[in-house]
Design an enzyme around this catalytic site. Sequence first.
Site, PDB file in Angstrom:
ATOM      1  N   ASP A  11       0.794  -1.108   0.093  1.00 29.91           N
ATOM      2  CA  ASP A  11      -0.094   0.030  -0.017  1.00 29.91           C
ATOM      3  C   ASP A  11       0.788   1.251   0.155  1.00 29.91           C
ATOM      4  O   ASP A  11       0.482   2.254   0.832  1.00 29.91           O
ATOM      5  CB  ASP A  11      -0.956   0.086   1.218  1.00 29.91           C
ATOM      6  CG  ASP A  11      -0.207   0.067   2.348  1.00 29.91           C
ATOM      7  OD1 ASP A  11       1.016  -0.391   2.503  1.00 29.91           O
ATOM      8  OD2 ASP A  11      -0.917   0.501   3.477  1.00 29.91           O
ATOM      9  N   ASP A  16       7.044   1.589   2.964  1.00 33.17           N
ATOM     10  CA  ASP A  16       6.915   0.624   1.721  1.00 33.17           C
ATOM     11  C   ASP A  16       7.843   0.838   0.718  1.00 33.17           C
ATOM     12  O   ASP A  16       8.469   0.137   0.081  1.00 33.17           O
ATOM     13  CB  ASP A  16       5.396   0.594   1.121  1.00 33.17           C
ATOM     14  CG  ASP A  16       4.248   0.271   2.148  1.00 33.17           C
ATOM     15  OD1 ASP A  16       4.025  -0.838   1.993  1.00 33.17           O
ATOM     16  OD2 ASP A  16       4.182   1.250   3.010  1.00 33.17           O
TER      17      ASP A  16
END
Length: 326
Positions: A11, A16
């Site tokens: 996401d 990330d």
Amino acid sequence: MAKKLLIIDTDCGIDDAQAIMMALAAPDVEVLGITCVFGNTAVENVCQNVLKVLSVCERQRIPVFRGSAGPLVGPANTVRDHFGTDGLGDVLKDKDPRWEEKIQREHAVSAMIRLVSENQNQVSLMAIGPLTNLALAVRLDPGFPQKLKDLYIMGGNMEGKGNVTLCAEFNFAMDPESAYIVLEEFLCTTYIASWEYACRNSLPWEFFEQLVNQDAPAARFMKTITAKCWAYSKEAMVNKRDVYFGPCFVSYDAYAMATCIDSSVLTESIECPVRVELQGSIARGMMVVDRTNQLKKNHSVFVMTKCDCAKLSQLLLKSLRQPCRK
């Protein structure tokens, strides 16, 4: 030596992005594809963020797939300010108007099933967002988990401490039903980097300064997207992590990725059954660690507890020395 085959389900927020760059920098890892899911921001932003990371690292040939825009049950709740509304700190102005043309037409869940079926028992699946795409994959193909080499998850908790609700970690809280399905039905070897694990193996803020001040495009990119983000400021308001664990730098998703890349990073873990709580106003989304086997489950997972922070630090430093050709 054959390369480790990897699918990253993300996401794409700031941590990330850091984890993706860690995988891209690993010489013995081949990223087969990146599948996108809602979470830190809307899935459309996630797709654009992944494309931006790949562009910074000059790895645009890796295919990117759009996946679930919301949880299995109920409306999507992505209005979060942790990494800004766009997931990357709300500082990037040069948005690509043609980004949709660069996203594969195949849905992320279909791509995940296909890539794993083409490389049975060879693919590691890295899940660093809500687990919606994974839950849908096992519903479409019940044999999907058995075709994986292993599964790595950043999410959940092991002490009942939550970072988005009183008792639940963000990724699991965004879609508790999917987290429940994955931890009940994925019987492959599974490693979980919980919120507390990351926080208990934190790094000093001085290391963060060293990390983002390296002379490389990826480091400059990371410095830019963290510059106005309160989650990457040691002077910011006290948050739940500070209350429970003290001031520290934690790049959450990198903890799962580091262990996938180099298994020696993980020094201690607990092997036991786990389950995700779906009921209640306080505990919904919480991961229960069943060390006494009261649930009588026949499947255990590895819940990470301690890591080699020196090795983690080196992988983080290397990840921002990009682009690098393989």
